[in-house]
Design an enzyme around this catalytic site. Sequence first.
Site, mmCIF file in Angstrom:
data_model
loop_
_atom_site.group_PDB
_atom_site.id
_atom_site.type_symbol
_atom_site.label_atom_id
_atom_site.label_comp_id
_atom_site.label_asym_id
_atom_site.label_seq_id
_atom_site.Cartn_x
_atom_site.Cartn_y
_atom_site.Cartn_z
ATOM 1 N N VAL A 12 -36.339 -29.501 -28.021
ATOM 2 C CA VAL A 12 -37.705 -28.980 -28.195
ATOM 3 C C VAL A 12 -38.701 -29.724 -27.297
ATOM 4 C CG1 VAL A 12 -39.566 -28.588 -29.850
ATOM 5 C CG2 VAL A 12 -37.198 -28.189 -30.543
ATOM 6 N N LYS A 100 -39.751 -30.356 -39.514
ATOM 7 C CA LYS A 100 -39.963 -29.927 -40.915
ATOM 8 C C LYS A 100 -39.557 -30.994 -41.919
ATOM 9 C CE LYS A 100 -36.106 -28.233 -39.175
ATOM 10 N NZ LYS A 100 -35.743 -27.507 -37.981
ATOM 11 N N GLU A 185 -29.168 -27.785 -36.249
ATOM 12 C CA GLU A 185 -29.658 -29.146 -36.444
ATOM 13 C C GLU A 185 -28.603 -30.136 -35.932
ATOM 14 O OE1 GLU A 185 -32.868 -29.779 -38.001
ATOM 15 O OE2 GLU A 185 -32.802 -27.715 -37.314
ATOM 16 N N ASP A 196 -32.302 -26.712 -44.473
ATOM 17 C CA ASP A 196 -33.317 -26.430 -43.450
ATOM 18 C C ASP A 196 -34.242 -25.292 -43.916
ATOM 19 O OD1 ASP A 196 -34.142 -26.618 -40.437
ATOM 20 O OD2 ASP A 196 -33.739 -24.498 -40.764
ATOM 21 N N LYS A 200 -38.370 -25.214 -44.976
ATOM 22 C CA LYS A 200 -39.329 -24.272 -44.382
ATOM 23 C C LYS A 200 -40.050 -23.456 -45.460
ATOM 24 C CE LYS A 200 -36.763 -24.047 -40.055
ATOM 25 N NZ LYS A 200 -35.653 -23.376 -39.367
HETATM 26 N N1 HSE Z 1 -31.666 -25.370 -36.996
HETATM 27 C C1 HSE Z 1 -32.830 -24.561 -37.102
HETATM 28 C C2 HSE Z 1 -32.416 -23.098 -37.166
HETATM 29 C C3 HSE Z 1 -33.714 -24.805 -35.911
HETATM 30 O O1 HSE Z 1 -31.247 -22.799 -36.901
HETATM 31 O O2 HSE Z 1 -33.225 -22.259 -37.514
HETATM 32 C C4 HSE Z 1 -35.109 -24.329 -36.074
HETATM 33 O O3 HSE Z 1 -35.769 -24.995 -37.105
#
Ligand code: HSE
Length: 408
Positions: A12, A100, A185, A196, A200
């Site tokens: 990123v 996040k 990730e 994850d 979010k």
């Molecule tokens: N690992 C996360 C996904 C990356 O696959 O959405 C973006 O947050």
Amino acid sequence: MAKIGLLGHGVVGGGVAEILLKNAKLLQERVGQGLELTAICDLRDFSALPYADLFTKDAQALLTRPDIDIVVECMGGVEPARSFVLWAIEAGKHVVTSNKALVVAAGEEIIQKASERGVRFLYEASTGGGIPVIGPLRQNLAANRIDRIAGILNGTTNYILTRMRDGGASFAAALKEAQQKGYAEKDPSADVEGDDARRKICILCHVAFGSPLSDEKMFTEGITKLEKQDMLYAKELGRSVKLIALGERVADGFRASVAPAMLPGDHPLAGVSDVFNAVLVNGDMVGDVLFYGRGAGQLPTASAIVGDLIDIVLHPADRALASAQAPACLDALSGRMRLFSRVLRPLTPGAQQEVEGLFPGARLVTVEGEAFAGEFALISEEGVESELRARFARFDLPHGAIIRYISP
Ligand code: HSE
């Protein structure tokens, strides 16, 4: 000229550098001043890059440079990212992050600190990759009471599920592809176990409902128990299996969860495939609004970060909307739901009796064909989800993954 310090030059962070350098002229014209990448901190060797002279291995040196206005944190993980961000804010710098884990673990503390110091802390890229969703919830939809958010919030798992459904790659091969494309990730168990997506939806609930940044009470189930057979049943039923993150406002609080769900074919999220994410928001005035785009990957995520940078340069003194008293986080499984599961035994009168003993209103599904030999599926009646799941725990017949069966 706004001067930017970048912490972390991975997937990123590298994307942020690329956008700031490639689109420098466009940004200058659009913002009315340049966004200059002034320094980058990363412990790895980037001496071959044309902008190698910007690198330092000394985070303290970058964070205390008086000429840097905004720090972009793309390191990932909670520490040392948290300490560096607090340090930057203490030094009077605005902060933008895509992290996040950091927002959920330390967001409250960081937001408080930023407010005390009169600087901004933005994290659009932490949720939904390149899709603008936090900004619209805060601004364009601010006239609404948001009642519900349902999203496909993890690109890696959506990519894997798409591959499984289309019969191409195995789970392992699809995950490897997602890793190679930079979607997953560092530890992909955070993707496939649903952590994850839980972080979010926690962030979106915070923005939409004013709930605390805490994901402790949120039910989480990932995609590791799903099998290709589940996708085949879904196809037969005219449905799709997706990992759905859900946040719902209810009378006495809100509840949030992440779990596999079988969506009707005409559901707005049913056709969202590959790495794409989508967020379906329901506001009391606007009704349903759908946000769709690339939820992971270098440039989409970096695009959201640079959007936040522009926002800060144009509105350095912007203040967040005041929120009412935070709603209580309720038991995630206290809502009403139907559940689907494969029963790994032939549909004999004995098996039927067994199912009907526990799930009296269940619909039983059998499908012709070798792929479905020796098994059938049940779709439970609607009931309180925790009670239905408890019945599965008492079910004597072996069964597959438990999948939410979303009513049309
Ligand atoms: N690992 C996360 C996904 C990356 O696959 O959405 C973006 O947050």
